[in-house]
Design a protein around this motif. Structure first.
Motif, short mmCIF file in Angstrom:
data_model
loop_
_atom_site.label_atom_id
_atom_site.label_comp_id
_atom_site.label_asym_id
_atom_site.label_seq_id
_atom_site.Cartn_x
_atom_site.Cartn_y
_atom_site.Cartn_z
N PRO A 100 -10.38 90.51 60.41
CA PRO A 100 -10.40 90.16 59.00
C PRO A 100 -10.16 88.67 58.77
O PRO A 100 -9.57 87.98 59.60
CB PRO A 100 -9.27 90.99 58.41
CG PRO A 100 -8.34 91.22 59.56
CD PRO A 100 -9.21 91.29 60.78
N ALA A 128 -14.07 91.83 55.73
CA ALA A 128 -12.70 92.33 55.59
C ALA A 128 -11.79 91.13 55.32
O ALA A 128 -11.86 90.13 56.03
CB ALA A 128 -12.26 93.06 56.85
N HIS A 138 -3.43 91.17 63.19
CA HIS A 138 -4.85 91.47 63.03
C HIS A 138 -5.78 90.55 63.82
O HIS A 138 -6.99 90.60 63.65
CB HIS A 138 -5.23 91.43 61.54
CG HIS A 138 -4.52 92.47 60.73
ND1 HIS A 138 -4.96 93.76 60.67
CD2 HIS A 138 -3.39 92.41 60.00
CE1 HIS A 138 -4.14 94.46 59.90
NE2 HIS A 138 -3.18 93.66 59.49
#
Length: 173
Positions: A8, A34, A51
């Motif tokens: 993301p 994202a 992430h």
């Protein structure tokens, strides 16, 4: 909603509504994009780590009391966390001084608000590619091991050549 396998995008801005408007415009260019949005530098660092973020868009003034220094500090912290994260500074602070300081500290780009969504999207795609290449390069270098130790030979001339190669490899700069 389309699925994405790309890490993301991290969007850090003290004005969350403004960030959401920019993200909405970006998603019109790529609905699978994202995005993680936060207004906190501390949360941004946690999200980047959790992430494996490749690209972060940050505002300079995340803390009103500290002004642009708060964003520059986050830029430094993201670089220390993972030097392959590409940081785009998107800010309402005009003037080349802040831009130069951000670029000197490792920002990939400095964009003043309001930014064209097309321009910002192009910068994001470029930054993603650059980050991916850096990560691939690091992985290849990490996997690179001296392989001469696994070669063997019974021939005296080959043994001598392997010994010279191993010596040369151990003394190279």
């Amino acid at each position: 909603m389309p699925q994405t396998t790309e890490p993301p995008l991290l969007f850090v801005d003290d004005e969350v509504l403004s960030a959401r408007a920019v993200v909405s415009a970006l998603k019109r260019r790529n609905s699978a994009l994202a995005v993680l949005i936060t207004n906190s530098a501390n949360e941004a660092l946690l999200l980047a780590q959790q992430h494996q973020v490749e690209v972060a868009i940050i505002d300079l003034s995340l803390d009103e009391a500290r002004g642009p220094e708060s964003g520059l500090e986050l830029l430094d912290q993201l670089a220390a966390l993972d030097p392959t994260i590409r940081v785009l500074v998107l800010t309402g602070h005009s003037g080349t001084d802040f831009g130069i300081r951000a670029l000197q500290r490792g920002a990939a780009s400095f964009i003043e608000k309001p930014a064209s969504a097309d321009h910002l999207y192009a910068l994001i795609k470029d930054a993603q590619l650059f980050s991916q290449l850096q990560r691939r390069d690091r992985a290849l270098l990490k996997d690179e091991q001296p392989r001469l130790g696994t070669l063997t030979s019974r021939a005296p001339s080959m043994k001598s050549a392997l010994e010279r190669a191993a010596y040369a490899a151990s003394t190279s700069q």
